[in-house]
Write a protein that holds these residues in place. Structure first.
Motif, PDB file in Angstrom:
ATOM      1  N   THR A   5      22.030  61.888   9.995  1.00 23.27           N
ATOM      2  CA  THR A   5      21.872  60.681  10.804  1.00 23.27           C
ATOM      3  C   THR A   5      20.889  60.950  11.937  1.00 23.27           C
ATOM      4  O   THR A   5      20.657  62.102  12.314  1.00 23.27           O
ATOM      5  CB  THR A   5      23.226  60.200  11.378  1.00 23.27           C
ATOM      6  N   LEU A   6      20.304  59.880  12.466  1.00 20.47           N
ATOM      7  CA  LEU A   6      19.338  59.988  13.559  1.00 20.47           C
ATOM      8  C   LEU A   6      20.064  59.808  14.886  1.00 20.47           C
ATOM      9  O   LEU A   6      20.751  58.810  15.096  1.00 20.47           O
ATOM     10  CB  LEU A   6      18.263  58.910  13.403  1.00 20.47           C
ATOM     11  N   LYS A   7      19.928  60.797  15.783  1.00 21.98           N
ATOM     12  CA  LYS A   7      20.588  60.751  17.086  1.00 21.98           C
ATOM     13  C   LYS A   7      19.561  60.984  18.189  1.00 21.98           C
ATOM     14  O   LYS A   7      18.630  61.774  18.019  1.00 21.98           O
ATOM     15  CB  LYS A   7      21.679  61.808  17.201  1.00 21.98           C
ATOM     16  N   SER A   8      19.764  60.322  19.320  1.00 20.97           N
ATOM     17  CA  SER A   8      18.877  60.513  20.472  1.00 20.97           C
ATOM     18  C   SER A   8      19.467  61.555  21.412  1.00 20.97           C
ATOM     19  O   SER A   8      20.679  61.784  21.428  1.00 20.97           O
ATOM     20  CB  SER A   8      18.677  59.193  21.223  1.00 20.97           C
ATOM     21  N   PHE A   9      18.608  62.173  22.218  1.00 17.90           N
ATOM     22  CA  PHE A   9      19.045  63.186  23.162  1.00 17.90           C
ATOM     23  C   PHE A   9      19.354  62.616  24.542  1.00 17.90           C
ATOM     24  O   PHE A   9      19.520  63.374  25.495  1.00 17.90           O
ATOM     25  CB  PHE A   9      17.965  64.271  23.297  1.00 17.90           C
ATOM     26  N   PHE A  10      19.423  61.300  24.659  1.00 22.64           N
ATOM     27  CA  PHE A  10      19.720  60.693  25.952  1.00 22.64           C
ATOM     28  C   PHE A  10      20.431  59.368  25.709  1.00 22.64           C
ATOM     29  O   PHE A  10      20.590  58.924  24.567  1.00 22.64           O
ATOM     30  CB  PHE A  10      18.438  60.477  26.764  1.00 22.64           C
ATOM     31  N   TYR A  11      20.875  58.763  26.786  1.00 25.61           N
ATOM     32  CA  TYR A  11      21.590  57.499  26.683  1.00 25.61           C
ATOM     33  C   TYR A  11      20.592  56.338  26.721  1.00 25.61           C
ATOM     34  O   TYR A  11      19.420  56.516  26.428  1.00 25.61           O
ATOM     35  CB  TYR A  11      22.635  57.424  27.791  1.00 25.61           C
ATOM     36  N   LYS A  22       5.851  69.519  24.754  1.00 31.60           N
ATOM     37  CA  LYS A  22       6.642  68.681  23.854  1.00 31.60           C
ATOM     38  C   LYS A  22       7.930  68.262  24.558  1.00 31.60           C
ATOM     39  O   LYS A  22       8.608  69.062  25.188  1.00 31.60           O
ATOM     40  CB  LYS A  22       7.005  69.445  22.572  1.00 31.60           C
ATOM     41  N   THR A  23       8.274  66.996  24.425  1.00 28.46           N
ATOM     42  CA  THR A  23       9.540  66.470  24.912  1.00 28.46           C
ATOM     43  C   THR A  23      10.301  65.929  23.712  1.00 28.46           C
ATOM     44  O   THR A  23       9.847  64.992  23.055  1.00 28.46           O
ATOM     45  CB  THR A  23       9.322  65.344  25.942  1.00 28.46           C
ATOM     46  N   TYR A  24      11.436  66.524  23.406  1.00 29.42           N
ATOM     47  CA  TYR A  24      12.215  66.091  22.251  1.00 29.42           C
ATOM     48  C   TYR A  24      12.978  64.811  22.576  1.00 29.42           C
ATOM     49  O   TYR A  24      13.655  64.707  23.599  1.00 29.42           O
ATOM     50  CB  TYR A  24      13.189  67.189  21.822  1.00 29.42           C
ATOM     51  N   LEU A  25      12.867  63.846  21.670  1.00 27.20           N
ATOM     52  CA  LEU A  25      13.492  62.543  21.839  1.00 27.20           C
ATOM     53  C   LEU A  25      14.652  62.318  20.883  1.00 27.20           C
ATOM     54  O   LEU A  25      15.681  61.753  21.272  1.00 27.20           O
ATOM     55  CB  LEU A  25      12.455  61.434  21.635  1.00 27.20           C
ATOM     56  N   LEU A  26      14.481  62.724  19.630  1.00 25.29           N
ATOM     57  CA  LEU A  26      15.444  62.416  18.581  1.00 25.29           C
ATOM     58  C   LEU A  26      15.673  63.612  17.681  1.00 25.29           C
ATOM     59  O   LEU A  26      14.812  64.493  17.560  1.00 25.29           O
ATOM     60  CB  LEU A  26      14.941  61.248  17.719  1.00 25.29           C
ATOM     61  N   ALA A  27      16.840  63.624  17.039  1.00 26.98           N
ATOM     62  CA  ALA A  27      17.133  64.625  16.012  1.00 26.98           C
ATOM     63  C   ALA A  27      17.683  63.918  14.781  1.00 26.98           C
ATOM     64  O   ALA A  27      18.497  62.993  14.895  1.00 26.98           O
ATOM     65  CB  ALA A  27      18.155  65.646  16.513  1.00 26.98           C
ATOM     66  N   PHE A  28      17.219  64.333  13.612  1.00 23.25           N
ATOM     67  CA  PHE A  28      17.780  63.871  12.353  1.00 23.25           C
ATOM     68  C   PHE A  28      18.554  65.057  11.808  1.00 23.25           C
ATOM     69  O   PHE A  28      17.972  66.084  11.443  1.00 23.25           O
ATOM     70  CB  PHE A  28      16.676  63.442  11.383  1.00 23.25           C
TER      71      PHE A  28
END
Length: 208
Positions: free
Chosen positions: A141-147, A159-165
């Motif tokens: 599933t796709l999840k974000s690293f912030f609210y 690089k700034t990570y935004l999302l993880a699959f």
């Protein structure tokens, strides 16, 4: 406007930026809108197994900048592939002329065991496909690293990570968790060491 605790603020400013700073540090705001606003459309997306996220990065420092959308693939803690999905420096037309950058991220896992992801900008798009294990495909599933809204620090060439699959963290009692991982505050490149997640993809943005 959402109020954030000190721990969330520190996480947003520090944990998302996962490589050495190479340029002047500026603060930006990232806003996340998960899912479609239309209820019927969201029902269809859910039925089809499609994730839909809209992101908006806002900062006066963005004017005149180029940017890249990057996907890093990790297998058992090792970086196995890096893809620059989009690079605005390829044409002067794409250089940012305003203080904000908005785009949508659409993703799903196909019946053929492919993770498909597309970045939808204003008038153009870019995407990639990756193979995933058939036995794990329904767990991704796709999840974000912030609210919904958070401050982040940006530096040119960083690089700034935004999302993880990713697949979930499986606890000792066999229960599964996604948000615990995404909001843990640890370096996303080290999810395997902490949570034993064997295969995941990180979506990053980099301004230059």
């Amino acid at each position: 406007m959402i109020k954030f605790s000190l721990s969330i603020l520190v996480y947003s400013l520090l944990a998302l930026n996962c490589v050495a700073q190479t340029g002047p540090l500026v603060t930006a705001t990232v806003t996340l809108e998960a899912g479609a606003k239309d209820r019927d459309l969201q029902t269809i997306l859910y039925f089809e197994g499609i994730s839909y996220e809209k992101l908006l990065v806002n900062s006066p420092a963005l004017v005149g900048k180029n940017y890249q959308i990057i996907i890093n693939e990790f297998v058992k803690g090792s970086l196995t592939k890096t893809d620059v999905v989009f690079d605005s420096s390829e044409d002067e037309y794409f250089k940012l002329k305003a203080d904000k950058l908005g785009f949508a991220v659409v993703s799903k896992v196909t019946e053929g065991n492919e993770f498909k992801i597309s970045f939808q900008f204003d008038g153009f798009s870019a995407g990639r496909k990756y193979r995933v294990d058939a036995h794990q495909k329904d767990k991704f599933t796709l999840k974000s690293f912030f609210y919904k809204e958070a401050p982040i620090s940006l530096a040119a060439g960083t690089k700034t990570y935004l999302l993880a699959f990713m697949t979930p963290y499986v606890r000792a009692d066999k229960s599964e968790a996604y948000c615990e991982v995404a909001h843990s505050g640890i370096d996303p490149e080290h999810l395997y060491e902490r949570y034993q997640i064997p295969h995941y993809f990180l979506v990053a943005i980099q301004f230059n």
